[in-house]
Design a protein around this motif. Structure first.
Motif, PDB file in Angstrom:
ATOM      1  N   ALA A 148       4.047   5.831 -12.200  1.00  0.00           N
ATOM      2  CA  ALA A 148       4.737   7.023 -12.692  1.00  0.00           C
ATOM      3  C   ALA A 148       3.753   8.092 -13.148  1.00  0.00           C
ATOM      4  N   GLN A 149       2.558   7.665 -13.563  1.00  0.00           N
ATOM      5  CA  GLN A 149       1.527   8.620 -13.973  1.00  0.00           C
ATOM      6  C   GLN A 149       0.751   9.160 -12.776  1.00  0.00           C
ATOM      7  N   GLY A 150       0.992   8.611 -11.593  1.00  0.00           N
ATOM      8  CA  GLY A 150       0.335   9.097 -10.384  1.00  0.00           C
ATOM      9  C   GLY A 150      -1.087   8.595 -10.198  1.00  0.00           C
ATOM     10  N   ILE A 151      -1.432   7.474 -10.817  1.00  0.00           N
ATOM     11  CA  ILE A 151      -2.763   6.896 -10.638  1.00  0.00           C
ATOM     12  C   ILE A 151      -2.798   6.290  -9.229  1.00  0.00           C
ATOM     13  N   PRO A 152      -3.696   6.778  -8.352  1.00  0.00           N
ATOM     14  CA  PRO A 152      -3.659   6.385  -6.938  1.00  0.00           C
ATOM     15  C   PRO A 152      -3.816   4.895  -6.654  1.00  0.00           C
ATOM     16  N   VAL A 153      -4.669   4.192  -7.424  1.00  0.00           N
ATOM     17  CA  VAL A 153      -4.931   2.776  -7.145  1.00  0.00           C
ATOM     18  C   VAL A 153      -4.845   1.985  -8.444  1.00  0.00           C
ATOM     19  N   TYR A 154      -4.190   0.826  -8.345  1.00  0.00           N
ATOM     20  CA  TYR A 154      -4.087  -0.090  -9.481  1.00  0.00           C
ATOM     21  C   TYR A 154      -4.533  -1.463  -9.002  1.00  0.00           C
ATOM     22  N   LEU A 155      -5.557  -2.013  -9.654  1.00  0.00           N
ATOM     23  CA  LEU A 155      -6.067  -3.342  -9.317  1.00  0.00           C
ATOM     24  C   LEU A 155      -5.688  -4.319 -10.425  1.00  0.00           C
ATOM     25  N   ILE A 156      -5.159  -5.468 -10.025  1.00  0.00           N
ATOM     26  CA  ILE A 156      -4.884  -6.545 -10.969  1.00  0.00           C
ATOM     27  C   ILE A 156      -5.829  -7.695 -10.621  1.00  0.00           C
ATOM     28  N   VAL A 157      -6.732  -7.983 -11.528  1.00  0.00           N
ATOM     29  CA  VAL A 157      -7.699  -9.060 -11.351  1.00  0.00           C
ATOM     30  C   VAL A 157      -7.164 -10.278 -12.095  1.00  0.00           C
ATOM     31  N   VAL A 158      -6.923 -11.352 -11.357  1.00  0.00           N
ATOM     32  CA  VAL A 158      -6.363 -12.564 -11.954  1.00  0.00           C
ATOM     33  C   VAL A 158      -7.483 -13.590 -12.116  1.00  0.00           C
ATOM     34  N   MET A 159      -7.715 -13.981 -13.355  1.00  0.00           N
ATOM     35  CA  MET A 159      -8.754 -14.959 -13.649  1.00  0.00           C
ATOM     36  C   MET A 159      -8.214 -16.373 -13.433  1.00  0.00           C
ATOM     37  N   ASP A 160      -9.101 -17.235 -12.980  1.00  0.00           N
ATOM     38  CA  ASP A 160      -8.795 -18.653 -12.830  1.00  0.00           C
ATOM     39  C   ASP A 160      -9.875 -19.375 -13.632  1.00  0.00           C
ATOM     40  N   GLY A 161      -9.615 -19.552 -14.930  1.00  0.00           N
ATOM     41  CA  GLY A 161     -10.640 -20.096 -15.824  1.00  0.00           C
ATOM     42  C   GLY A 161     -11.721 -19.055 -16.027  1.00  0.00           C
ATOM     43  N   ASP A 162     -12.972 -19.424 -15.678  1.00  0.00           N
ATOM     44  CA  ASP A 162     -14.072 -18.469 -15.822  1.00  0.00           C
ATOM     45  C   ASP A 162     -14.399 -17.787 -14.494  1.00  0.00           C
ATOM     46  N   ARG A 163     -13.499 -17.906 -13.524  1.00  0.00           N
ATOM     47  CA  ARG A 163     -13.699 -17.312 -12.199  1.00  0.00           C
ATOM     48  C   ARG A 163     -12.622 -16.272 -11.911  1.00  0.00           C
ATOM     49  N   ILE A 164     -12.954 -15.357 -11.031  1.00  0.00           N
ATOM     50  CA  ILE A 164     -11.950 -14.420 -10.543  1.00  0.00           C
ATOM     51  C   ILE A 164     -11.182 -15.147  -9.450  1.00  0.00           C
ATOM     52  N   GLY A 165      -9.897 -15.384  -9.679  1.00  0.00           N
ATOM     53  CA  GLY A 165      -9.071 -16.107  -8.718  1.00  0.00           C
ATOM     54  C   GLY A 165      -8.597 -15.215  -7.587  1.00  0.00           C
ATOM     55  N   SER A 166      -8.160 -13.995  -7.921  1.00  0.00           N
ATOM     56  CA  SER A 166      -7.691 -13.063  -6.898  1.00  0.00           C
ATOM     57  C   SER A 166      -7.710 -11.653  -7.452  1.00  0.00           C
ATOM     58  N   VAL A 167      -7.654 -10.698  -6.531  1.00  0.00           N
ATOM     59  CA  VAL A 167      -7.566  -9.285  -6.890  1.00  0.00           C
ATOM     60  C   VAL A 167      -6.453  -8.684  -6.050  1.00  0.00           C
ATOM     61  N   GLU A 168      -5.442  -8.131  -6.708  1.00  0.00           N
ATOM     62  CA  GLU A 168      -4.371  -7.446  -6.006  1.00  0.00           C
ATOM     63  C   GLU A 168      -4.655  -5.949  -6.037  1.00  0.00           C
ATOM     64  N   GLU A 169      -4.618  -5.328  -4.866  1.00  0.00           N
ATOM     65  CA  GLU A 169      -4.836  -3.887  -4.771  1.00  0.00           C
ATOM     66  C   GLU A 169      -3.500  -3.222  -4.476  1.00  0.00           C
ATOM     67  N   HIS A 170      -3.078  -2.341  -5.371  1.00  0.00           N
ATOM     68  CA  HIS A 170      -1.834  -1.609  -5.211  1.00  0.00           C
ATOM     69  C   HIS A 170      -2.169  -0.129  -5.034  1.00  0.00           C
ATOM     70  N   ARG A 171      -1.554   0.506  -4.030  1.00  0.00           N
ATOM     71  CA  ARG A 171      -1.766   1.936  -3.772  1.00  0.00           C
ATOM     72  C   ARG A 171      -0.435   2.663  -3.840  1.00  0.00           C
ATOM     73  N   LEU A 172      -0.494   3.902  -4.345  1.00  0.00           N
ATOM     74  CA  LEU A 172       0.735   4.691  -4.410  1.00  0.00           C
ATOM     75  C   LEU A 172       1.294   4.886  -3.014  1.00  0.00           C
ATOM     76  N   ASP A 173       2.598   4.776  -2.881  1.00  0.00           N
ATOM     77  CA  ASP A 173       3.232   4.994  -1.581  1.00  0.00           C
ATOM     78  C   ASP A 173       3.436   6.487  -1.342  1.00  0.00           C
ATOM     79  N   TRP A 174       4.042   6.818  -0.230  1.00  0.00           N
ATOM     80  CA  TRP A 174       4.215   8.210   0.163  1.00  0.00           C
ATOM     81  C   TRP A 174       4.988   9.031  -0.871  1.00  0.00           C
ATOM     82  N   SER A 175       5.855   8.386  -1.655  1.00  0.00           N
ATOM     83  CA  SER A 175       6.640   9.131  -2.645  1.00  0.00           C
ATOM     84  C   SER A 175       5.812   9.468  -3.876  1.00  0.00           C
TER      85      SER A 175
END
Length: 194
Positions: A148-175
């Motif tokens: 809603a604030q129009g931030i073009p990219v949002y990354l969610i870094v999911v930790m798995d203990g002391d490791r990075i388990g995954s990174v989700e990359e979200h991008r604003l759609d055409w709207s």
């Protein structure tokens, strides 16, 4: 023997929910140690947990990596745990006016600010949140708010203990109002926050 009933006083917020409302001026007057423990959404105080050492190491390592790969132009900066005030009003809040809102992304990639300037949501080109669970706030609330604030990219870094388990990359759609999941890179075995 007569037993006395133990009366436990209710916290102020239980009898007066407006006690958890705060204005920008009230926030600015708080001591730093209190400011570091809260965020404010539509004028409501939201208490934040202290990050774990693993979270802090991942944040540090990602910040250093992002700083190292910045292009020379445009001039970008990378900040950790910095108050990001929302520029745009939440359309679902009563029409009485915009209420003070800020979040503190774990990492913000932004256009360089002038000295002394505050960070606003429209300065941020990528917001990064680090979580060790499927936290509703990071996966739902902040994702909707940052879109809603129009931030073009949002990354969610999911930790798995002391490791990075995954990174989700979200991008604003055409709207420009919603994020679309762009990528979840495959897990790299053995990647550990140093």
């Amino acid at each position: 023997m007569i037993e006395k009933e133990l009366i436990v006083p209710l916290p102020v917020w239980a009898t007066d929910p407006s006690s958890l409302l705060i204005t920008e001026e009230e926030y600015e007057a708080l001591p730093d140690e209190v400011c570091k423990s809260i965020e404010v959404v539509d004028g409501r105080v939201v208490f934040c947990e202290s990050p774990t050492p693993e979270h802090q190491r991942a944040s540090r390592d990602l910040t250093m990596a992002l700083l190292a790969v910045r292009p020379p132009e445009p001039r970008l900066d990378v900040l950790q745990d910095t108050d990001m005030r929302y520029r745009h009003r939440n359309p679902h809040v009563a029409r009485s006016g915009k209420r003070f809102t800020f979040r503190r992304p774990d990492i913000s990639v932004l256009r360089c600010l002038d000295r002394g300037a505050r960070l606003w949501s429209d300065d941020v080109i990528t917001a990064v949140e680090i979580t060790s669970s499927d936290d509703e706030v990071d996966f739902n609330d902040k994702r909707a708010e940052y879109a809603a604030q129009g931030i073009p990219v949002y990354l969610i870094v999911v930790m798995d203990g002391d490791r990075i388990g995954s990174v989700e990359e979200h991008r604003l759609d055409w709207s420009g109002r919603n994020y679309q999941l762009a990528a979840v890179p495959p897990r790299r075995p053995g990647h550990r926050a140093a």
